[in-house]
Design an enzyme around this catalytic site. Structure first.
Site, PDB file in Angstrom:
ATOM      1  N   CYS A   1      14.951  14.102  41.530  1.00  0.00           N
ATOM      2  CA  CYS A   1      15.511  12.777  41.784  1.00  0.00           C
ATOM      3  C   CYS A   1      16.812  12.688  41.014  1.00  0.00           C
ATOM      4  O   CYS A   1      17.458  13.697  40.757  1.00  0.00           O
ATOM      5  CB  CYS A   1      14.523  11.680  41.395  1.00  0.00           C
ATOM      6  SG  CYS A   1      14.004  11.749  39.668  1.00  0.00           S
TER       7      CYS A   1
ATOM      8  N   HIS B   1       8.213  26.726   6.592  1.00  0.00           N
ATOM      9  CA  HIS B   1       7.898  25.359   7.043  1.00  0.00           C
ATOM     10  C   HIS B   1       7.287  25.447   8.443  1.00  0.00           C
ATOM     11  O   HIS B   1       7.975  25.680   9.434  1.00  0.00           O
ATOM     12  CB  HIS B   1       9.193  24.531   7.072  1.00  0.00           C
ATOM     13  CG  HIS B   1       8.980  23.063   7.224  1.00  0.00           C
ATOM     14  ND1 HIS B   1       8.593  22.483   8.396  1.00  0.00           N
ATOM     15  CD2 HIS B   1       9.110  22.060   6.319  1.00  0.00           C
ATOM     16  CE1 HIS B   1       8.497  21.179   8.231  1.00  0.00           C
ATOM     17  NE2 HIS B   1       8.801  20.890   6.973  1.00  0.00           N
TER      18      HIS B   1
END
Length: 651
Positions: A26, A566
C-alpha cells in the site's frame, strides 16, 4: 546496505522466498501473505535498516517502510524472481476455519481487491478537481470542447470501474484475467444497456432483466469473479487437454454471464447501495459528531489496518453520488493533526534519532501518509496520541459543522487539497483548509506543552541503556583503578586478543540500533547477533561489573583492558528474567568460561533486539581492531587490542 541487501534481509525476516504466498503493497507497507506465519520474525524485521515497524494483522504480515515502499517492493520482487500471485508458494497445511480467521481472510480479500485501485481512482479524482477549479476560476470555460474532452478522462475511469475491479479480483483469486474482464464487460456493453433500458424492458428465457446502471459499480464484478473462481478450476481439471483452451472459457461464459445479468449484477448493485446508504445514514444521523469521533480514533483504527474496511463503501459512495462527506473528511483532520504533533515533537526533543523520525513522519503526514508517524512516534507516546486525537477531533468537528465534502478518493493532504474544490460552493475548499489548520494547531500546541524527553516512553530505552551501560563502565573503571597498580602491568608490549563470547554474526558497532553504542560513546568494538544464548568470557580477567539485571557483564584483564558484553538492546527492562549468571562480581574468569546464559527466545518474544555489543570501555587507552562482518563461533578470534602508548598514540 544496498537495496538488494535490504530486500534479502526482509525476505529472510518473513521466512524466505519459499514462505511467501503473496505480496502486495500500500502507500507505506509491504503486505505479505505467508504460507506459515510462524516463520516470520517480527523482531528481526523491526531491527532492519529502512524498516519502521513490522506487525501481524489478520492473515497478513505487514512491514512498514514509509515513503520508499515502492522501491523496496520492487527490490523484494526482484530478489524473489518477480513472482507475484497466490500460487508462488505451496499451500501448506490447511488451517481450521474460525470466525476470527474468516474475518482475517475477508479483510485480506477486501484489501487486495481495493488497494490497487486507489492510484487510478485518486489520480482521476484529483484530475477532475483541478478541472473543476480551472472552470470555477474562468481559466477553462466549462462549456468549451477542451473542458469536455479533458473531463472525459477521469469520468471514464469511474464509468469503467467494474472492469478495474474485475481485474484486481481476478488477480487476487488467480482467475484468468482476460476471461474475468470478458464476462464483466457485458455490463458495460452499449447494446446490452440499450436493450435493458428500452421501453417495456427485456427478458432472458422469460426472466425479466432488472434495469440497473452498472457504471461505477464495484460489487457486481466481485461477485462475478467469485463465481468464476471455482468454475474455471473445475473445468480446467475435467476438460481434455486439446480442448481446454476454449472449453473452459466457453463454459464459464455460458454459466456465469447469464447469472451475472439476472442475479449477481442486481445483488451487487443492491449491496453497494446498502453500504452507501449506511455510510450516508451514519453521517446524517450523527452529523459533525460522526466526523469528529472517526477522525479522533483513526490512529487506533489505522494501527491495526482496519481503515481499509472504509474503502469499499467510500468508493461506492463516491461512484454513486460523486462526493463523500464522512471518511475522507475525517481523514483530512487526522492526517494534518499527525503532522502538527510530529513537528512539535521534532522541536521539543533533544534526541537526534527521534527528531529525524518526527520530521520525516510529519512531512509524510502533511501529504496524507500517516503510518510513519503512527508507528514511529504516536503509538509509542501516550501524550502524543492524546494530542493527535484532540487535534483530529477539533478539526473534524469544524469540518463536519461546515459540511465539508470531498470529490476525490485519495489520502487527504497538502498535495491533494484540490479534492475539496466545489464549483458550486467555493467555501467548501476554504472550510477544508480552516479545518485542517485547526487540527494542526491543536495537535501542535498540545504536543509542545506536554512533551517531555525525561518521561517519553519512546526514549525510555535510550535512557535506561545509557544509565545501565554507564553504570557498567563506571564499575569497571572503579575496580580497575584500585587494582591497576598491582594487577595491570603496562609495560608489556604485546597484543591482547579477545575471543568471541557468542556464536552468531558480527555486526559493525555503527549498525547497532542504540546511539550509545553506535556512536562509540562507551568505546570501540563490534556487536554480535547471536544464535546461541551461551555467553562466555572474551578474555581472562576479573569480573568487575555484573548488574542486578544480569544483561551485561564487565571484565577487566590483567593488562587493564576493560571489556563490556551487553546482551541485547533495551534488555535492562527485562529485570534479569531471561538471564542466568554463572559468576559473581569479583570472580576470576578465564577466556571461554561460561558467564551468562540468555534465553534468546524469551528475549525475542518480549520484543527486544538480540544484537549484543562487545566494547572496550577504556579504548581511549587502547587501539581496538575488530573483525569484518560475518559469521563467528564462540572462542574464535574476535578482536586485537594494543596499548596506544606503545603504538605511538596518546593515552
Amino acid at each position: 546496505m544496498t537495496r538488494q541487501d535490504e530486500a534479502k534481509a526482509i525476505l529472510d525476516g518473513v521466512g524466505g522466498s519459499q514462505n511467501v504466498a503473496g505480496l502486495t503493497h500500500c502507500s507505506t507497507r509491504l503486505r505479505f501473505t505467508l504460507v506459515d506465519d510462524g516463520k516470520a520474525d517480527l523482531d528481526t524485521l523491526k531491527s532492519l535498516t529502512g524498516v519502521i515497524s513490522a506487525v501481524r494483522s489478520g492473515s497478513q504480515t505487514q512491514v512498514v517502510i514509509g515513503n520508499d515502499v515502492v522501491n523496496v517492493y520492487n527490490a523484494v520482487e526482484k530478489e524473489r524472481g518477480g513472482r507475484g500471485g497466490a500460487a508462488d508458494a505451496p499451500a501448506g497445511p490447511r488451517k481450521p476455519l474460525s470466525w476470527k480467521r474468516a474475518g482475517s481472510v475477508f479483510m485480506d480479500f477486501i484489501v487486495s481487491v481495493f488497494t490497487p485501485l486507489i492510484p487510478a481512482i485518486a489520480g482521476a479524482g484529483i484530475f477532475k478537481s483541478l478541472l473543476v477549479g480551472a472552470g470555477a476560476l474562468g481559466w477553462l470555460p466549462t462549456d468549451s470542447e477542451s473542458y469536455l474532452l479533458l473531463s472525459a478522462i477521469p469520468d471514464a475511469v469511474f464509468a469503467f470501474l467494474p472492469l478495474l475491479v474485475a481485474y484486481t479480483t481476478a488477480k487476487k483469486l488467480n482467475v484468468n484475467r482476460p476471461l474475468a474482464l470478458g464476462v464483466v464487460a457485458v455490463l458495460m456493453f452499449a447494446n446490452f444497456t440499450t436493450l435493458v433500458n428500452q421501453e417495456g424492458g427485456v427478458a432472458l428465457f422469460g426472466i425479466p432483466v432488472q434495469v440497473v446502471n452498472y457504471n461505477s459499480q464495484v460489487f457486481p464484478s466481485i461477485l462475478a469473479v467469485l463465481a468464476l473462481w471455482p468454475l474455471e478450476r473445475f473445468f480446467n481439471k475435467v476438460s481434455p487437454g486439446p480442448i481446454r483452451v476454449f472449453f473452459t472459457p466457453l463454459m464459464c461464459y455460458i454459466i456465469v454471464a447469464p447469472l451475472l445479468i439476472l442475479v449477481l449484477g442486481p445483488v451487487g448493485y443492491w449491496l453497494g447501495s446498502l453500504l452507501t446508504a449506511a455510510m450516508i445514514g451514519l453521517y446524517n444521523t450523527l452529523g459533525w459528531v460522526a466526523v469528529a469521533v472517526l477522525a479522533a480514533i483513526l490512529p487506533l483504527i489505522i494501527s491495526v489496518g482496519m481503515h481499509k474496511a472504509f474503502i469499499p463503501p467510500t468508493i461506492a459512495t463516491m461512484a454513486q453520488n460523486g462526493r463523500e462527506s464522512f471518511y475522507l473528511v475525517a481523514s483530512l483532520a487526522h492526517n494534518i493533526a499527525e503532522s502538527g504533533a510530529m513537528f512539535a515533537v521534532a522541536i521539543r526533543t533533544k534526541s537526534t534519532r527521534l527528531r529525524s523520525t518526527a520530521v520525516s513522519a510529519g512531512i509524510s503526514a502533511l501529504f496524507g501518509i500517516t503510518e510513519p508517524a503512527i508507528y514511529g512516534v504516536t503509538l509509542q507516546n501516550r501524550k502524543v496520541l492524546l494530542s493527535v486525537m484532540a487535534g483530529a477531533f477539533a478539526g473534524g468537528a469544524y469540518l463536519g459543522l461546515t459540511f465539508v465534502t470531498s470529490f476525490a478518493v485519495v489520502g487527504p493532504g497538502l498535495a491533494s487539497i484540490t479534492m475539496f474544490v466545489d464549483a458550486a460552493n467555493p467555501w467548501n475548499l476554504v472550510n477544508a483548509v480552516i479545518g485542517a489548520l485547526i487540527a494542526l494547531a491543536v495537535a501542535f500546541v498540545l504536543s509542545i506543552v506536554f512533551w517531555n524527553d525525561a518521561t517519553s516512553p519512546s526514549l525510555k530505552g535510550e535512557r535506561d541503556e545509557a544509565a545501565a551501560a554507564a553504570a557498567a563502565a563506571t564499575a569497571i573503571a572503579s575496580t580497575n583503578e584500585s587494582t591497576s597498580s598491582t594487577d595491570a602491568p603496562r609495560g608489556q608490549a604485546h597484543a591482547i586478543r579477545l575471543v568471541s563470547p557468542l556464536t552468531g554474526t558480527v555486526v559493525p558497532l555503527a549498525d547497532v540500533a542504540d546511539p550509545v553504542f553506535s556512536g562509540g560513546v562507551l568505546g570501540d568494538g563490534a556487536a554480535i547477533l547471536p544464535v546461541s544464548g551461551s555467553v562466555r568470557a572474551p578474555l581472562a580477567g576479573t569480573v568487575t561489573s555484573l548488574l542486578d539485571s544480569k544483561h551485561a557483564i564487565g571484565i577487566t584483564s590483567d593488562e587493564g583492558v576493560e571489556v563490556l558484553v551487553h546482551v541485547g538492546i533495551d534488555t535492562v527492562k527485562l529485570a534479569g528474567a531471561p538471564f542466568t549468571v554463572h559468576v559473581a562480581q569479583g570472580d576470576r574468569v578465564e577466556a571461554g568460561q561460561l558467564v551468562i546464559e540468555a534465553d534468546l527466545d524469551a528475549i525475542r518474544d518480549a520484543g527486544y533486539d538480540l544484537t549484543t555489543p562487545v566494547v572496550v570501555t577504556n579504548s581511549d587507552r587502547f587501539t581496538v581492531e575488530v573483525p569484518a562482518a560475518g559469521d563467528i563461533t564462540t572462542g574464535e578470534p574476535f578482536a586485537t587490542i594494543t596499548e596506544k602508548e606503545l603504538t605511538g598514540g596518546t593515552a
